[in-house]
Scaffold this motif. Structure first.
Motif, mmCIF file in Angstrom:
data_model
loop_
_atom_site.group_PDB
_atom_site.id
_atom_site.type_symbol
_atom_site.label_atom_id
_atom_site.label_comp_id
_atom_site.label_asym_id
_atom_site.label_seq_id
_atom_site.Cartn_x
_atom_site.Cartn_y
_atom_site.Cartn_z
ATOM 1 N N MET A 1 16.423 3.812 -7.823
ATOM 2 C CA MET A 1 15.304 3.265 -8.596
ATOM 3 C C MET A 1 13.998 3.586 -7.885
ATOM 4 O O MET A 1 13.826 3.274 -6.708
ATOM 5 C CB MET A 1 15.441 1.762 -8.763
ATOM 6 C CG MET A 1 14.312 1.153 -9.567
ATOM 7 S SD MET A 1 14.617 -0.572 -9.907
ATOM 8 C CE MET A 1 14.021 -0.664 -11.574
ATOM 9 N N ALA A 2 13.094 4.197 -8.611
ATOM 10 C CA ALA A 2 11.795 4.528 -8.028
ATOM 11 C C ALA A 2 11.042 3.250 -7.700
ATOM 12 O O ALA A 2 11.010 2.309 -8.498
ATOM 13 C CB ALA A 2 10.991 5.382 -9.004
ATOM 14 N N LEU A 3 10.453 3.223 -6.533
ATOM 15 C CA LEU A 3 9.670 2.072 -6.122
ATOM 16 C C LEU A 3 8.624 1.713 -7.173
ATOM 17 O O LEU A 3 8.427 0.544 -7.488
ATOM 18 C CB LEU A 3 8.987 2.358 -4.782
ATOM 19 C CG LEU A 3 8.012 1.305 -4.286
ATOM 20 C CD1 LEU A 3 8.734 -0.012 -4.051
ATOM 21 C CD2 LEU A 3 7.314 1.787 -3.039
ATOM 22 N N VAL B 1 20.623 -3.805 -10.684
ATOM 23 C CA VAL B 1 20.293 -2.377 -10.707
ATOM 24 C C VAL B 1 20.493 -1.793 -9.312
ATOM 25 O O VAL B 1 20.231 -2.460 -8.316
ATOM 26 C CB VAL B 1 18.847 -2.096 -11.185
ATOM 27 C CG1 VAL B 1 18.626 -2.569 -12.599
ATOM 28 C CG2 VAL B 1 17.836 -2.716 -10.274
ATOM 29 N N PRO B 2 20.951 -0.547 -9.240
ATOM 30 C CA PRO B 2 21.073 0.098 -7.931
ATOM 31 C C PRO B 2 19.688 0.481 -7.408
ATOM 32 O O PRO B 2 18.929 1.166 -8.084
ATOM 33 C CB PRO B 2 21.934 1.335 -8.207
ATOM 34 C CG PRO B 2 21.895 1.535 -9.682
ATOM 35 C CD PRO B 2 21.467 0.261 -10.327
ATOM 36 N N SER B 3 19.372 0.025 -6.215
ATOM 37 C CA SER B 3 18.048 0.289 -5.652
ATOM 38 C C SER B 3 17.969 1.638 -4.945
ATOM 39 O O SER B 3 16.881 2.068 -4.577
ATOM 40 C CB SER B 3 17.648 -0.837 -4.702
ATOM 41 O OG SER B 3 18.519 -0.905 -3.588
ATOM 42 N N LEU C 1 15.207 1.004 -2.419
ATOM 43 C CA LEU C 1 16.028 0.653 -1.255
ATOM 44 C C LEU C 1 15.347 1.028 0.056
ATOM 45 O O LEU C 1 15.348 0.246 1.016
ATOM 46 C CB LEU C 1 17.397 1.335 -1.340
ATOM 47 C CG LEU C 1 18.324 1.099 -0.151
ATOM 48 C CD1 LEU C 1 18.686 -0.375 -0.026
ATOM 49 C CD2 LEU C 1 19.572 1.950 -0.284
ATOM 50 N N GLN C 2 14.750 2.197 0.107
ATOM 51 C CA GLN C 2 14.087 2.658 1.337
ATOM 52 C C GLN C 2 12.973 1.704 1.759
ATOM 53 O O GLN C 2 12.802 1.407 2.931
ATOM 54 C CB GLN C 2 13.530 4.056 1.113
ATOM 55 C CG GLN C 2 12.810 4.635 2.302
ATOM 56 C CD GLN C 2 12.257 6.019 2.003
ATOM 57 O OE1 GLN C 2 12.725 6.720 1.119
ATOM 58 N NE2 GLN C 2 11.250 6.410 2.752
ATOM 59 N N VAL C 3 12.244 1.183 0.792
ATOM 60 C CA VAL C 3 11.130 0.284 1.095
ATOM 61 C C VAL C 3 11.642 -1.122 1.410
ATOM 62 O O VAL C 3 11.113 -1.795 2.298
ATOM 63 C CB VAL C 3 10.118 0.283 -0.059
ATOM 64 C CG1 VAL C 3 9.016 -0.721 0.169
ATOM 65 C CG2 VAL C 3 9.544 1.687 -0.230
ATOM 66 N N LEU C 4 12.685 -1.574 0.716
ATOM 67 C CA LEU C 4 13.251 -2.887 1.014
ATOM 68 C C LEU C 4 13.747 -2.937 2.451
ATOM 69 O O LEU C 4 13.473 -3.888 3.181
ATOM 70 C CB LEU C 4 14.403 -3.214 0.058
ATOM 71 C CG LEU C 4 14.038 -3.465 -1.397
ATOM 72 C CD1 LEU C 4 15.298 -3.594 -2.245
ATOM 73 C CD2 LEU C 4 13.149 -4.691 -1.533
ATOM 74 N N ASP D 1 0.871 -1.168 0.000
ATOM 75 C CA ASP D 1 0.000 0.000 0.000
ATOM 76 C C ASP D 1 0.914 1.226 0.000
ATOM 77 O O ASP D 1 1.349 1.690 1.055
ATOM 78 C CB ASP D 1 -0.903 -0.011 1.233
ATOM 79 C CG ASP D 1 -1.863 1.156 1.268
ATOM 80 O OD1 ASP D 1 -1.714 2.105 0.463
ATOM 81 O OD2 ASP D 1 -2.776 1.134 2.111
ATOM 82 N N VAL D 2 1.220 1.741 -1.180
ATOM 83 C CA VAL D 2 2.200 2.823 -1.286
ATOM 84 C C VAL D 2 1.706 4.108 -0.637
ATOM 85 O O VAL D 2 2.520 4.920 -0.205
ATOM 86 C CB VAL D 2 2.628 3.068 -2.749
ATOM 87 C CG1 VAL D 2 3.436 1.903 -3.266
ATOM 88 C CG2 VAL D 2 1.452 3.343 -3.641
ATOM 89 N N GLN D 3 0.405 4.315 -0.560
ATOM 90 C CA GLN D 3 -0.115 5.511 0.111
ATOM 91 C C GLN D 3 0.250 5.495 1.594
ATOM 92 O O GLN D 3 0.535 6.528 2.178
ATOM 93 C CB GLN D 3 -1.644 5.593 -0.040
ATOM 94 C CG GLN D 3 -2.127 5.707 -1.452
ATOM 95 C CD GLN D 3 -1.739 7.031 -2.101
ATOM 96 O OE1 GLN D 3 -1.412 7.995 -1.426
ATOM 97 N NE2 GLN D 3 -1.758 7.068 -3.418
#
Length: 161
Positions: free
Chosen positions: A64-66, A59-61, A26-29, A14-16
């Motif tokens: 990279m946009a989620l 790829v560099p995370s 990367l931030q979300v991982l 849920d990206v919201q």
């Protein structure tokens, strides 16, 4: 909802609620998904610490946009193997003592896995080219190359690394 595959498992985020619109992968991982393999190093695609595989390509995370991973497959170092069944690269890196501080290793492992998927018998130059985006200050470079070659041999022969 943003849906993708992470280390072989379906993820619906849920990206919201869980990530700002401009969040890098990367931030979300490391945040809501709780992984520690990909690391933050430079935030500018210059060190390789955050490298992950997206549809089999390194790829560099960190940049990279989620949103770019929607419907795609993402693999981190955690997805290469498990404690019970490690990937041959993980076994070879341990056998060759190819890591010291370990900060760069998860990115190196996923890039090496992509290399071995594309070229099951790389020479030293091919290994060095594939790992060139990774910055390692520990001086383990020769052991890393030996570990990749050892894993490649083990994968070709179907034997433990």
């Amino acid at each position: 909802m943003l849906e993708f595959t992470l280390n072989g498992a379906a993820v619906a985020l849920d990206v919201q609620r869980e990530a700002p619109d401009d969040a890098p992968l990367l931030q979300v991982l490391r945040g809501p998904l709780g992984l520690s393999g990909p690391r933050f190093g430079c935030g500018a695609e210059q060190c390789g610490c955050c490298m992950v595989l997206v549809d089999g390509r390194p790829v560099p995370s960190c940049t990279m946009a989620l949103q770019a991973v929607g419907g795609r497959s993402v693999v981190t170092a955690e997805g290469l193997g498990s404690p019970a069944a490690p990937h041959p690269l993980q076994t070879a890196f341990l056998a060759e003592q190819a890591g010291q501080c370990g900060w760069c290793l998860s990115g190196i492992l996923v890039s090496a896995a992509a290399l071995l998927d594309a070229d099951p018998d790389p020479d030293d130059d091919a290994i060095r080219r594939a790992l060139d985006p990774h910055l390692c200050r520990c001086g383990s470079h020769n052991r890393i190359v030996r570990a990749v070659k050892r894993a490649a041999r083990a994968m070709r022969e179907g034997a433990p690394a």
